[in-house]
Scaffold this motif. Sequence first.
Motif, PDB file in Angstrom:
ATOM      1  N   ALA A  34       3.417 -18.255  32.002  1.00  0.00           N
ATOM      2  CA  ALA A  34       2.303 -17.446  32.499  1.00  0.00           C
ATOM      3  C   ALA A  34       2.697 -15.996  32.775  1.00  0.00           C
ATOM      4  N   ALA A  37       0.693 -13.490  30.739  1.00  0.00           N
ATOM      5  CA  ALA A  37      -0.722 -13.839  30.561  1.00  0.00           C
ATOM      6  C   ALA A  37      -1.608 -13.001  31.476  1.00  0.00           C
ATOM      7  N   ASP A  38      -2.827 -12.732  31.005  1.00  0.00           N
ATOM      8  CA  ASP A  38      -3.778 -11.986  31.837  1.00  0.00           C
ATOM      9  C   ASP A  38      -4.643 -12.961  32.624  1.00  0.00           C
ATOM     10  N   ASN A  39      -5.618 -12.418  33.318  1.00  0.00           N
ATOM     11  CA  ASN A  39      -6.476 -13.243  34.168  1.00  0.00           C
ATOM     12  C   ASN A  39      -7.799 -13.600  33.509  1.00  0.00           C
ATOM     13  N   GLN A  40      -7.859 -13.496  32.184  1.00  0.00           N
ATOM     14  CA  GLN A  40      -9.063 -13.908  31.471  1.00  0.00           C
ATOM     15  C   GLN A  40      -9.143 -15.426  31.410  1.00  0.00           C
ATOM     16  N   PRO A  41     -10.354 -15.983  31.545  1.00  0.00           N
ATOM     17  CA  PRO A  41     -10.488 -17.450  31.503  1.00  0.00           C
ATOM     18  C   PRO A  41     -10.027 -18.030  30.164  1.00  0.00           C
ATOM     19  N   ILE A  42      -9.374 -19.163  30.225  1.00  0.00           N
ATOM     20  CA  ILE A  42      -9.007 -19.889  29.014  1.00  0.00           C
ATOM     21  C   ILE A  42     -10.289 -20.410  28.373  1.00  0.00           C
ATOM     22  N   GLN A  46     -12.768 -22.610  33.301  1.00  0.00           N
ATOM     23  CA  GLN A  46     -13.047 -21.549  34.268  1.00  0.00           C
ATOM     24  C   GLN A  46     -11.761 -20.964  34.840  1.00  0.00           C
ATOM     25  N   SER A  48      -7.889 -19.071  34.530  1.00  0.00           N
ATOM     26  CA  SER A  48      -6.987 -18.205  33.784  1.00  0.00           C
ATOM     27  C   SER A  48      -5.672 -18.952  33.546  1.00  0.00           C
ATOM     28  N   MET A  49      -4.818 -18.383  32.698  1.00  0.00           N
ATOM     29  CA  MET A  49      -3.531 -19.015  32.434  1.00  0.00           C
ATOM     30  C   MET A  49      -2.690 -19.148  33.704  1.00  0.00           C
ATOM     31  N   TYR A  52      -4.251 -22.067  35.704  1.00  0.00           N
ATOM     32  CA  TYR A  52      -4.119 -23.353  35.026  1.00  0.00           C
ATOM     33  C   TYR A  52      -2.692 -23.872  35.116  1.00  0.00           C
ATOM     34  N   LYS A 123       2.476 -13.528  40.039  1.00  0.00           N
ATOM     35  CA  LYS A 123       1.279 -13.427  39.210  1.00  0.00           C
ATOM     36  C   LYS A 123       0.036 -13.036  40.000  1.00  0.00           C
TER      37      LYS A 123
END
Length: 245
Positions: A34, A37-42, A46, A48-49, A52, A123
Amino acid sequence: MTTLIKLEVTRALRNKKFMFFSVIYPPLLYLIIAGGADNQPIPGTQLSMPLYFMVAMAAFGAITAVLLGNSEAIAKERAKGWVRQLRLTALPGRGYVAAKMASAATISLPSILLVMIAAAAVKGVRLEAWQWIAILASTWLGSFAFAALGVAIGYLASGEAVRPIAMLIYFGLAFLGGLWLPLTFLPQWVQNIAEWLPTHAYTALGQAIEVGSAPHVKDIALLIGYLLVFAAAAAWLYRKDTRKA
């Protein structure tokens, strides 16, 4: 039984290899997976990486401690005659199984905490106080099902056979349960299987809490069902091993 739990915990803490892979390795792996990884939803979720994989890697660390740790330790104890010696004491069979599960689950707690700390500190994962507490509690309590599975595997196999059997079950459940990769990235038939696996139900508890919901009844029921089945299998295999001795 309390004495045995203390002995098991002390012995595990002295095992540097075990402590690295069950306590230190999971938060490091979380940061690797992670880290960029950004905070955009997978897609399809609902989460983010970072969110999750916080739950996934916390579950991974807990399962490493309770499943692999239990199975290999029990197989070695059987080979060395330690279990036979314990049968000569006042400790009942159910006490031995319960002590193994409790001590393994105790060791899993630092791993869960370190993954959560890494998620928050590195993160920037931000949750409500109740969510942090609920995720910690659900991930720790859920690990008892895999602790029971570890005991069962330890009595199912012995010697050199226990490691490949435990690893096969461990990695199979981890992959198919979505610990290594979000299930939405996998074929539909894999997702259909995953819905009934203990690893998916296990991580689903914490991931539901992350989005502000209560864990689904189905996931709770599945995990409790697996706990009962694994514990019953461990008890039966213990009695079978006792008759052989």
